[in-house]
Design a protein around this motif. Sequence first.
Motif, PDB file in Angstrom:
ATOM      1  N   UNK A  34      -1.403   8.654   6.765  1.00 24.49           N
ATOM      2  CA  UNK A  34      -2.143   9.122   5.611  1.00 24.49           C
ATOM      3  C   UNK A  34      -3.073   8.002   5.129  1.00 24.49           C
ATOM      4  N   UNK A  35      -4.314   8.357   4.854  1.00 22.38           N
ATOM      5  CA  UNK A  35      -5.300   7.397   4.350  1.00 22.38           C
ATOM      6  C   UNK A  35      -5.328   7.458   2.826  1.00 22.38           C
ATOM      7  N   UNK A  36      -4.423   6.737   2.197  1.00 25.11           N
ATOM      8  CA  UNK A  36      -4.347   6.771   0.731  1.00 25.11           C
ATOM      9  C   UNK A  36      -5.476   5.982   0.080  1.00 25.11           C
ATOM     10  N   UNK A  37      -6.168   5.142   0.814  1.00 25.09           N
ATOM     11  CA  UNK A  37      -7.265   4.350   0.245  1.00 25.09           C
ATOM     12  C   UNK A  37      -8.432   5.222  -0.203  1.00 25.09           C
TER      13      UNK A  37
ATOM     14  N   UNK B 120      -5.816  13.219 -15.362  1.00 27.37           N
ATOM     15  CA  UNK B 120      -6.153  12.669 -14.045  1.00 27.37           C
ATOM     16  C   UNK B 120      -6.605  13.778 -13.107  1.00 27.37           C
ATOM     17  N   UNK B 121      -7.615  13.484 -12.326  1.00 28.69           N
ATOM     18  CA  UNK B 121      -8.131  14.420 -11.323  1.00 28.69           C
ATOM     19  C   UNK B 121      -8.290  13.646 -10.028  1.00 28.69           C
ATOM     20  N   UNK B 122      -7.224  13.599  -9.255  1.00 26.87           N
ATOM     21  CA  UNK B 122      -7.244  12.825  -8.019  1.00 26.87           C
ATOM     22  C   UNK B 122      -7.902  13.615  -6.903  1.00 26.87           C
ATOM     23  N   UNK B 123      -8.811  12.942  -6.233  1.00 29.04           N
ATOM     24  CA  UNK B 123      -9.582  13.554  -5.151  1.00 29.04           C
ATOM     25  C   UNK B 123      -9.761  12.539  -4.042  1.00 29.04           C
ATOM     26  N   UNK B 124     -10.260  13.026  -2.923  1.00 33.56           N
ATOM     27  CA  UNK B 124     -10.605  12.129  -1.816  1.00 33.56           C
ATOM     28  C   UNK B 124     -12.105  11.890  -1.778  1.00 33.56           C
TER      29      UNK B 124
END
Length: 94
Positions: free
Chosen positions: A1-4, A48-52
């Motif tokens: 998984x690319x959490x960065x 919070x609105x976490x996105x890639x």
Amino acid sequence: MDSASIHNFYEKVVFSAVQEQAGNYPHLQANSDTLADIACVALNRLPPRYIRHDVDFAFFQTEHERAESERAVQEAVEFAFGFVQARNAMRARR
């Protein structure tokens, strides 16, 4: 998984809004620590609105949701400037 690649959508938007509004507060404009505090207070007032990818969030929002997000950011940043200034004034009186 690319959490960065995962981040809170509001971070960039709030940082930009703080920089824009800093011009209205010349006594704070050059103080990067205070501006960072203001950004933190504003971010804590927003969900919070976490996105890639930023484009993903914009794509899935309706026009009404986009306008509401912009309004929420402006209100959060305005509140944060007042809050941090008030706290700094209280500290100065001690």
